[in-house]
Design a protein around this motif. Structure first.
Motif, PDB file in Angstrom:
ATOM      1  N   HIS A 129       0.832  -1.204   0.000  1.00 30.74           N
ATOM      2  CA  HIS A 129       0.000   0.000   0.000  1.00 30.74           C
ATOM      3  C   HIS A 129       0.869   1.258   0.000  1.00 30.74           C
ATOM      4  O   HIS A 129       0.566   2.237  -0.699  1.00 30.74           O
ATOM      5  N   LEU A 130       1.913   1.249   0.775  1.00 30.09           N
ATOM      6  CA  LEU A 130       2.793   2.414   0.819  1.00 30.09           C
ATOM      7  C   LEU A 130       3.464   2.643  -0.537  1.00 30.09           C
ATOM      8  O   LEU A 130       3.558   3.772  -1.026  1.00 30.09           O
ATOM      9  N   PHE A 131       3.936   1.551  -1.146  1.00 26.13           N
ATOM     10  CA  PHE A 131       4.610   1.676  -2.434  1.00 26.13           C
ATOM     11  C   PHE A 131       3.650   2.165  -3.512  1.00 26.13           C
ATOM     12  O   PHE A 131       4.050   2.919  -4.407  1.00 26.13           O
ATOM     13  N   PHE A 132       2.378   1.760  -3.434  1.00 29.43           N
ATOM     14  CA  PHE A 132       1.410   2.182  -4.436  1.00 29.43           C
ATOM     15  C   PHE A 132       1.246   3.699  -4.436  1.00 29.43           C
ATOM     16  O   PHE A 132       1.249   4.346  -5.490  1.00 29.43           O
ATOM     17  N   GLY A 133       1.126   4.291  -3.253  1.00 28.04           N
ATOM     18  CA  GLY A 133       0.996   5.744  -3.179  1.00 28.04           C
ATOM     19  C   GLY A 133       2.240   6.453  -3.678  1.00 28.04           C
ATOM     20  O   GLY A 133       2.158   7.457  -4.397  1.00 28.04           O
ATOM     21  N   VAL A 134       3.399   5.937  -3.306  1.00 28.21           N
ATOM     22  CA  VAL A 134       4.652   6.542  -3.775  1.00 28.21           C
ATOM     23  C   VAL A 134       4.763   6.429  -5.291  1.00 28.21           C
ATOM     24  O   VAL A 134       5.211   7.367  -5.973  1.00 28.21           O
ATOM     25  N   TYR A 135       4.345   5.294  -5.834  1.00 26.97           N
ATOM     26  CA  TYR A 135       4.411   5.099  -7.287  1.00 26.97           C
ATOM     27  C   TYR A 135       3.543   6.134  -8.010  1.00 26.97           C
ATOM     28  O   TYR A 135       3.955   6.713  -9.020  1.00 26.97           O
ATOM     29  N   LEU A 136       2.334   6.375  -7.501  1.00 25.59           N
ATOM     30  CA  LEU A 136       1.457   7.360  -8.132  1.00 25.59           C
ATOM     31  C   LEU A 136       2.058   8.761  -8.064  1.00 25.59           C
ATOM     32  O   LEU A 136       1.942   9.550  -9.005  1.00 25.59           O
ATOM     33  N   MET A 137       2.699   9.087  -6.956  1.00 28.18           N
ATOM     34  CA  MET A 137       3.286  10.416  -6.836  1.00 28.18           C
ATOM     35  C   MET A 137       4.450  10.614  -7.796  1.00 28.18           C
ATOM     36  O   MET A 137       4.738  11.740  -8.215  1.00 28.18           O
ATOM     37  N   GLN A 138       5.133   9.538  -8.154  1.00 29.68           N
ATOM     38  CA  GLN A 138       6.271   9.637  -9.064  1.00 29.68           C
ATOM     39  C   GLN A 138       5.908   9.361 -10.513  1.00 29.68           C
ATOM     40  O   GLN A 138       6.759   9.499 -11.389  1.00 29.68           O
ATOM     41  N   LEU A 139       4.662   8.998 -10.765  1.00 31.48           N
ATOM     42  CA  LEU A 139       4.250   8.648 -12.118  1.00 31.48           C
ATOM     43  C   LEU A 139       4.250   9.876 -13.016  1.00 31.48           C
ATOM     44  O   LEU A 139       3.683  10.918 -12.675  1.00 31.48           O
ATOM     45  N   GLN A 140       4.889   9.752 -14.182  1.00 30.17           N
ATOM     46  CA  GLN A 140       4.992  10.876 -15.114  1.00 30.17           C
ATOM     47  C   GLN A 140       3.829  10.919 -16.100  1.00 30.17           C
ATOM     48  O   GLN A 140       3.500  11.972 -16.637  1.00 30.17           O
ATOM     49  N   VAL A 141       3.192   9.766 -16.355  1.00 27.41           N
ATOM     50  CA  VAL A 141       2.061   9.698 -17.275  1.00 27.41           C
ATOM     51  C   VAL A 141       0.792  10.115 -16.530  1.00 27.41           C
ATOM     52  O   VAL A 141       0.526   9.635 -15.419  1.00 27.41           O
ATOM     53  N   ILE A 142       0.002  10.996 -17.137  1.00 28.67           N
ATOM     54  CA  ILE A 142      -1.249  11.451 -16.522  1.00 28.67           C
ATOM     55  C   ILE A 142      -2.358  10.460 -16.864  1.00 28.67           C
ATOM     56  O   ILE A 142      -2.656  10.232 -18.042  1.00 28.67           O
ATOM     57  N   LEU A 143      -2.962   9.883 -15.855  1.00 27.63           N
ATOM     58  CA  LEU A 143      -4.029   8.914 -16.065  1.00 27.63           C
ATOM     59  C   LEU A 143      -5.292   9.613 -16.565  1.00 27.63           C
ATOM     60  O   LEU A 143      -5.687  10.655 -16.037  1.00 27.63           O
ATOM     61  N   ALA A 144      -5.944   9.006 -17.596  1.00 34.37           N
ATOM     62  CA  ALA A 144      -7.202   9.514 -18.164  1.00 34.37           C
ATOM     63  C   ALA A 144      -7.090  10.991 -18.544  1.00 34.37           C
ATOM     64  O   ALA A 144      -8.017  11.775 -18.335  1.00 34.37           O
ATOM     65  N   GLU A 145      -5.967  11.369 -19.100  1.00 36.23           N
ATOM     66  CA  GLU A 145      -5.734  12.770 -19.438  1.00 36.23           C
ATOM     67  C   GLU A 145      -6.754  13.296 -20.443  1.00 36.23           C
ATOM     68  O   GLU A 145      -7.264  14.416 -20.298  1.00 36.23           O
ATOM     69  N   ASP A 146      -7.077  12.495 -21.468  1.00 36.99           N
ATOM     70  CA  ASP A 146      -8.035  12.950 -22.482  1.00 36.99           C
ATOM     71  C   ASP A 146      -9.404  13.222 -21.875  1.00 36.99           C
ATOM     72  O   ASP A 146     -10.054  14.229 -22.201  1.00 36.99           O
ATOM     73  N   PHE A 147      -9.835  12.341 -20.999  1.00 36.65           N
ATOM     74  CA  PHE A 147     -11.158  12.520 -20.387  1.00 36.65           C
ATOM     75  C   PHE A 147     -11.189  13.751 -19.498  1.00 36.65           C
ATOM     76  O   PHE A 147     -12.110  14.582 -19.594  1.00 36.65           O
ATOM     77  N   TYR A 148     -10.199  13.910 -18.612  1.00 36.70           N
ATOM     78  CA  TYR A 148     -10.199  15.042 -17.697  1.00 36.70           C
ATOM     79  C   TYR A 148     -10.047  16.360 -18.443  1.00 36.70           C
ATOM     80  O   TYR A 148     -10.605  17.389 -18.037  1.00 36.70           O
ATOM     81  N   SER A 149      -9.312  16.343 -19.548  1.00 35.19           N
ATOM     82  CA  SER A 149      -9.073  17.590 -20.277  1.00 35.19           C
ATOM     83  C   SER A 149     -10.331  18.118 -20.945  1.00 35.19           C
ATOM     84  O   SER A 149     -10.544  19.336 -21.004  1.00 35.19           O
ATOM     85  N   LYS A 150     -11.159  17.236 -21.452  1.00 36.11           N
ATOM     86  CA  LYS A 150     -12.330  17.694 -22.194  1.00 36.11           C
ATOM     87  C   LYS A 150     -13.508  18.091 -21.312  1.00 36.11           C
ATOM     88  O   LYS A 150     -14.525  18.573 -21.821  1.00 36.11           O
ATOM     89  N   LEU A 151     -13.405  17.916 -19.992  1.00 35.09           N
ATOM     90  CA  LEU A 151     -14.511  18.293 -19.110  1.00 35.09           C
ATOM     91  C   LEU A 151     -14.689  19.804 -19.031  1.00 35.09           C
ATOM     92  O   LEU A 151     -15.785  20.287 -18.732  1.00 35.09           O
TER      93      LEU A 151
END
Length: 724
Positions: A602-624
């Motif tokens: 669980h700890l590693f999962f949160g750290v991984y998201l904070m270091q992730l360079q790819v934006i998840l669902a970027e197309d969807f969030y951008s068009k809102l």
């Protein structure tokens, strides 16, 4: 024939007693039911086809598509109505084998010490149950075949091309790629075939609840498409339609299953009818509420008498009221008669057959509504945000204003309220029996239900589809916080305490709750390795794969994620800290070890998201086009921090809870030992001291063994010389 045999056996003279026996034998003859299934499906299909044909020109003009031809015009509503009747038959049949028709009774012995759940786990279906299960299986397979035919019909209907052209392979490929409703029917076919084929090979009672759930799931894809899933407020429209469809399946399907049960002269018809009456009552109420909500979303009250769609809604409402009158007739006429003589089901069967015919007609009306465009509202929100989420957001969420926003969630919000009502009913049952209940458990359950309603209905739930950070807040609450509160409420223990065990051969709510606490499937899931993996893998499978991009862009995806979060968390924390019985009770040390093992993931999962360079669902969030500026990369960083912090905090609390339980467990063992020592005058301690003393003197068992084995033995008296 029976009367003739009686007359011949009596020398050609039939006595009144013989006539009575002959009449009773004739009335108790098993009768087939499948012709009535055909009748119900035909009535529904005919009504749907006639209404759709009558409103064809208006529908085509509103949709702006050419006439696809008579095959599609009449065939699509006809087959769709038939499909819903067949699906209802499958759901009702499996509901009957699960709750209405008792399985074969296993002979119980006082020596084996088995629980009610164990007996029910071992039970196989009775002959009547096997026939009902086979009916449900064949109905599911037929529904799958209808779904396959519906794919080209939908293609033909939406494109305006003839049905023969839609059958071409290249056009079917286009349907799968571009038409959501065609995809939905493909999913329906897959689920239906799995449920139907599996049902043909299942003979145990334990398999029936799974088949019942499968029969409901196979219809869900259709509830996620159509008028209700498009345009503004489609979150309300979809959720209300899902409630409406599921309740309709229980209502119509359950009655068809009861008709077949009565015509087979099945045992305990009176109990089956009573149980169905409870289901039907709540189903009708729920259908009325969900139907009103769905209709108000599609039109104004003034449209009820001035538009075709409004007239269909009015006709459907009148039909539901008429069918409800049949239910009242059952309560006042047929059920009291069945209570006096459970084998006298003729009146119930006759009334029920007419009632299902009326239900089939109402189903046909509902199907015709699917091909009739609703009136266009005068004011409608056509923003991208409203089209994607169902509503628009006006202000940026903060720590405080999220609790001032409100949009009630018709799915999980309603379930939260129902769970409160269920728990209160259990408490009332305990009070009637003068039984005590831990008030702290009530507090935890109510807190969990309140947190669930607030999470999905406040600004947290409203902003959950709009930003990744708010999605993660809702995710953590649904999977890490709410399940902890709910499992501490011990709902299954409450059911078993508030209800009495059923009679031999007639399992009821007490036995069903006991099965939920002890069955092979739950034993497998609650193995620490499996339970830990299922809880952890959801995080990694959802956010580390393209699955999140797919799920977040659809309302169906949000529904599925929310249910998975709550169910997965409940199973995990039930095994960890739940007071409800489990298939196997493990020590606190064992559970602490597995919790410690899972925490780094669980700890590693949160750290991984904070270091992730790819934006998840970027197309969807951008068009809102949210009305405030959102830095998607920073928002995802915040979401990762929320996952790291809020994910670890509940686990630390659970860790403390288990550590405290371990300490109490050790104290109990210590007190038992002290009590036993005092009762025996500390005999064990004295024996231990004596053993130590013998060891010091070299006379303990190990020392004796050493001396006998390795030290030289006395050879005895010397030989006096060679013997002759």
């Amino acid at each position: 024939m029976d009367e003739q045999v009686v007359a011949e056996n009596s020398g050609g003279v039939t006595s009144p007693a013989s006539q009575s026996q002959a009449s009773q034998a004739k009335s108790s003859k098993v009768k087939i039911t499948w012709p009535f299934y055909v009748l119900f499906a035909f009535v529904a299909g005919l009504v749907g086809a006639i209404l759709a044909w009558g409103f064809l020109s208006e529908s085509l003009a509103a949709l702006g598509i050419p006439d696809p031809g008579p095959v599609t015009t009449a065939g699509l509503p006809f087959l769709r109505a038939v499909g819903w009747i067949v699906a209802a038959l499958s759901v009702g049949s499996f509901m009957a084998t699960t709750f209405f028709i008792s399985p074969r009774e296993i002979k119980r012995s006082a020596e084996d010490g088995a629980t009610p759940a164990t007996y029910l786990n071992r039970s196989y279906l009775s002959v009547d149950g096997l026939i009902a299960a086979r009916t449900g299986s064949f109905a599911a397979i037929c529904f799958g075949l209808v779904a396959l035919v519906m794919i080209p019909l939908v293609m033909s209907d939406l494109s305006g091309q003839p049905f023969t052209d839609a059958l071409k392979p290249q056009n079917i490929a286009v349907a799968f790629e571009q038409i959501a409703l065609a995809k939905a029917w493909a999913w329906v076919a897959g689920f239906a075939f799995i449920t139907g084929i599996a049902g043909l090979f299942c003979r145990s009672w334990m398999s029936q609840p799974l088949l019942f759930a499968g029969a409901i799931v196979m219809t869900v894809p259709l509830g996620l498409e159509g008028h209700s899933a498009a345009g503004g407020d489609h979150d309300y429209g979809t959720n209300s339609l899902l409630w409406h469809l599921v309740l309709m399946l229980l209502w119509v399907g359950g009655l068809m299953a009861l008709i077949a049960h009565a015509r087979r002269i099945g045992p305990n018809t009176d109990i089956a009818v009573k149980r169905y009456s409870i289901v039907a009552t709540y189903a009708v109420i729920g259908m009325a509420i969900s139907g009103i909500v769905n209709a108000l979303l599609r039109m104004d009250f003034s449209d009820l008498f001035t538009t075709t769609y409004g007239l269909l809604v009015l006709a459907k409402a009148i039909g539901v009221v008429v069918v409800g009158m049949f239910g009242l007739a059952h309560r006042t006429l047929t059920i009291p008669k069945l209570e006096k003589n459970p084998k006298d089901s003729a009146l119930f069967t006759r009334v029920a057959i007419v009632e299902v015919i009326a239900m089939a007609a109402v189903t046909g009306i509902a199907i015709s509504m699917g091909r009739t465009p609703p009136p266009t509202p005068e004011l409608q929100d056509l923003s991208v945000m409203a089209l994607e989420m169902g509503y628009s957001l006006e202000k940026e969420p903060t720590l405080f204003n999220v609790f001032t926003m409100w949009r009630f969630d018709l799915m999980l919000g309603t379930i939260g309220i129902l769970l409160v009502a269920f728990y209160i009913c259990g408490l009332v049952g305990l009070r009637r029996q003068a039984k005590k209940w831990n008030h702290l458990r009530t507090f935890w359950w109510m807190l969990g239900c309140a947190t669930l309603v607030v999470t999905v209905s406040s600004g947290i739930g409203m902003n959950m589809p709009a930003t990744f950070s708010m999605h993660m807040v809702a995710h953590m609450l649904l999977s890490m916080v709410i399940p902890v509160f709910l499992v501490l409420g011990a709902p299954l223990t409450l059911i078993m305490e508030a209800t009495s065990p059923g009679e031999a051969g007639r399992p009821g709510l007490h036995e069903w709750a006991a099965v939920l606490t002890d069955n092979p499937l739950l034993k497998f899931i609650m193995h620490p390795a499996v339970n830990t993996i299922q809880f952890i893998i959801i995080f990694y499978a959802l956010y580390l794969t393209p699955l999140y991009d797919i799920m977040v862009s659809e309302h169906a995806g949000h529904l599925i994620m929310n249910f998975v979060f709550v169910i997965s968390g409940y199973l995990y924390y039930w095994e960890m800290i739940g007071p409800d019985p489990k298939p196997e009770e493990r020590t606190h040390v064992s559970r602490l070890a597995w919790l410690t093992f899972s925490m780094p993931f669980h700890l590693f999962f949160g750290v991984y998201l904070m270091q992730l360079q790819v934006i998840l669902a970027e197309d969807f969030y951008s068009k809102l086009n949210l009305p405030w500026d959102v830095d998607l990369a920073y928002d995802q960083l915040v979401g990762g921090g929320i996952a790291w912090a809020s994910g670890s905090f509940p686990l630390i609390i659970v860790f403390g809870y288990l550590f405290r339980g371990w300490f109490r467990e050790e104290r109990i063992v210590e007190k038992k030992y002290e009590a036993q020592a005092e009762a025996t005058g500390y005999a064990d301690a004295e024996e231990y001291n004596k053993m130590l003393a013998r060891m010091n003197e070299g006379h303990d068992l190990h020392g004796d063994y050493y001396q006998e084995t390795f030290e030289p033995k006395d050879p005895g008296p010397a030989d006096s010389g060679p013997k002759a």
